[in-house]
Design an enzyme around this catalytic site. Structure first.
Site, PDB file in Angstrom:
ATOM      1  N   SER A  94       3.469   3.608   2.284  1.00 50.40           N
ATOM      2  CA  SER A  94       3.110   4.385   1.088  1.00 50.40           C
ATOM      3  C   SER A  94       3.305   5.889   1.249  1.00 50.40           C
ATOM      4  O   SER A  94       3.086   6.635   0.281  1.00 50.40           O
ATOM      5  CB  SER A  94       1.660   4.101   0.689  1.00 50.40           C
ATOM      6  OG  SER A  94       1.558   2.828   0.083  1.00 50.40           O
ATOM      7  N   LYS A  97       5.332   7.468  -1.397  1.00 50.91           N
ATOM      8  CA  LYS A  97       4.803   7.965  -2.667  1.00 50.91           C
ATOM      9  C   LYS A  97       4.703   9.486  -2.697  1.00 50.91           C
ATOM     10  O   LYS A  97       4.515  10.059  -3.782  1.00 50.91           O
ATOM     11  CB  LYS A  97       3.436   7.333  -2.948  1.00 50.91           C
ATOM     12  CG  LYS A  97       3.511   5.811  -3.145  1.00 50.91           C
ATOM     13  CD  LYS A  97       2.162   5.226  -3.528  1.00 50.91           C
ATOM     14  CE  LYS A  97       2.269   3.721  -3.765  1.00 50.91           C
ATOM     15  NZ  LYS A  97       1.845   2.932  -2.613  1.00 50.91           N
ATOM     16  N   SER A 157      -3.084   5.575  -4.354  1.00 51.80           N
ATOM     17  CA  SER A 157      -1.859   4.983  -3.798  1.00 51.80           C
ATOM     18  C   SER A 157      -1.400   3.799  -4.624  1.00 51.80           C
ATOM     19  O   SER A 157      -0.966   2.769  -4.101  1.00 51.80           O
ATOM     20  CB  SER A 157      -2.072   4.560  -2.337  1.00 51.80           C
ATOM     21  OG  SER A 157      -0.840   4.358  -1.683  1.00 51.80           O
ATOM     22  N   LYS A 259      -1.184  12.166   2.618  1.00 48.85           N
ATOM     23  CA  LYS A 259      -1.004  10.779   2.198  1.00 48.85           C
ATOM     24  C   LYS A 259      -1.110   9.816   3.365  1.00 48.85           C
ATOM     25  O   LYS A 259      -0.696  10.124   4.480  1.00 48.85           O
ATOM     26  CB  LYS A 259       0.367  10.626   1.526  1.00 48.85           C
ATOM     27  CG  LYS A 259       0.585   9.288   0.821  1.00 48.85           C
ATOM     28  CD  LYS A 259      -0.194   9.207  -0.472  1.00 48.85           C
ATOM     29  CE  LYS A 259      -0.133   7.821  -1.088  1.00 48.85           C
ATOM     30  NZ  LYS A 259      -0.899   6.797  -0.329  1.00 48.85           N
TER      31      LYS A 259
END
Length: 414
Positions: A94, A97, A157, A259
């Site tokens: 992720s 992202k 997320s 993140k």
């Protein structure tokens, strides 16, 4: 003596009237090569983009981390302070992202998107809430604002949020991946290829620790209006409140992003930024063993970085660094100053040396504020940063007679 003066004057008049052809090989060479003795000390290479710095050496070295790849970067300069396996292309999970959110943020900045624009949730984007993926829990066939979608991507997320905005911006997730790859190329992410907007496993979906640090730096630098979202600890949507998975946001007040990521193939990943006493560091941890491990390793790396490096100001703002030689101007030189305040990050206690490089063959007219060279900083024999030099004043182009005389004096010497 009188004869020599008349000969020189005759050449000037002939050039001015076009009888003698200007810019012969010897004249052209004198325009660019003839410099006063003081100017010869300056380097004559053209300013170039700052190279990626080598890993800095400090007493004791960085901590040993069990992650498959990791990196510590200074935000201001982009210098890599320490790393291990920084360029191997690995599954980013992720962390992908970050590029998805960055494209949304840039579209908001440019006006292509507005915060209150409505994004539709197709069946393709809809998340059924399985244990294998993270979701914002957007209802099927509903609509959500762009700013809510952005929060759903960053804080929760959400795979559903990422797919929905991809379809909204590019028509399909596949087309959106093309935008992601184009932006990665623009930023200089040379070991990255995106297949989707979420980071769900795909054989060709890869990135590296260095590339992800480059992306994090771009987000912090270019998305200032939206960067505070990366520090938000929770977000509630559709009556479902979810917390940010970045554990350091709850334990370290200097951490303000960015993140987390996890899949079975990618392991546990984390990109973090922390600012202490004016210095900002970025860390990347890829493919470590647990959520606790990625937080602990990041904490250890940040602690080492802040303990072993410090910021230095090689040259104070508004200081005339050098007098740059100007050809064919009403003034022979122009003061060169820093284009903006400048700091570099160096190992604690090391001195910083500077070298000035002025563009070769600088000719009038020169506009105040125009880049005319650069200053390169080094410490312990390694380059640690560079910054542009700009003209402190305008220099008008000399008239034809004066330019012709300058060519003659350049030809015969002064």
């Amino acid at each position: 003596m009188q004869t020599m003066r008349l000969s020189a004057l005759s050449i000037v008049v002939a050039i001015a009237s076009g009888v003698v052809l200007p810019y012969s090989a010897s004249f052209a060479a004198s325009d660019h090569a003839a410099k006063p003795a003081a100017a010869k000390k300056q380097a004559t290479t053209k300013p170039a983009a700052a190279p990626v710095a080598a890993q800095a050496s400090t007493a004791g070295g960085p901590p040993a981390l069990p992650a498959k790849a990791w990196l510590l970067m200074d935000f201001d300069s982009g210098e890599v302070l320490a790393s291990d396996n920084p360029d191997e292309a690995l599954p980013p999970a992720s962390l992908t992202k970050m590029m998805t959110s960055f494209l949304v943020e840039q579209a908001l900045r440019s006006g292509k998107l507005k915060k209150e624009d409505l994004v539709s949730v197709s069946e393709y984007a809809w998340c059924r809430g399985s244990s294998t993926e993270s979701c914002m829990y957007l209802p099927l066939n509903s609509q959500a604002t762009v700013i809510d979608i952005l929060r759903g991507i960053i804080v929760q997320s959400g795979n559903d949020a990422s797919k929905a905005i991809a379809e909204h911006m590019a028509g399909s997730e596949e087309n959106f991946a093309k935008l992601m790859n184009a932006e990665a190329q623009r930023l200089g992410m040379t070991h990255t290829h995106f297949v989707n907007a979420t980071g769900l496993p795909a054989p060709e979906h890869k990135s590296s620790a260095r590339d992800l640090a480059i992306l994090a730096r771009a987000i912090i630098r270019d998305s200032a209006d939206f960067y505070p979202i990366y520090a938000e600890r929770e977000f509630k949507y559709n009556n479902i409140k979810q917390g940010n998975r970045n554990a350091l946001l709850y334990t370290d007040p200097t951490v303000d992003g960015l993140k987390t990521g996890h899949t079975e193939e990618a392991g546990y990943c984390l990109v973090t930024s922390s600012k202490r006493n004016g210095m900002r560091l970025i860390t990347v941890i890829l493919n470590t063993s647990s959520a606790k491990a990625r937080a602990d390793e990041t904490r250890s790396l940040l602690g080492w970085g802040f303990a072993n490096f410090e910021q230095a100001t090689p040259i104070q703002p508004n200081t005339a660094v050098t007098a740059a030689k100007v050809n064919f101007g009403k003034a022979d030189t122009v003061p060169a100053v820093l284009g903006s305040p400048w700091t570099v990050t160096v190992p604690r206690g090391q001195k910083v040396q500077t070298a000035v490089q002025i563009k070769p063959g600088l000719e009038a007219p020169v506009t105040k504020g125009a880049v005319i060279g650069k200053v390169v900083a080094s410490s312990n024999g390694k380059q640690v940063g560079e910054t542009p030099l700009v003209a402190q004043a305008d220099v008008e182009r000399a008239g034809l007679m004066l330019r012709s005389w300058q060519r003659v004096t350049g030809l015969f010497g002064k």
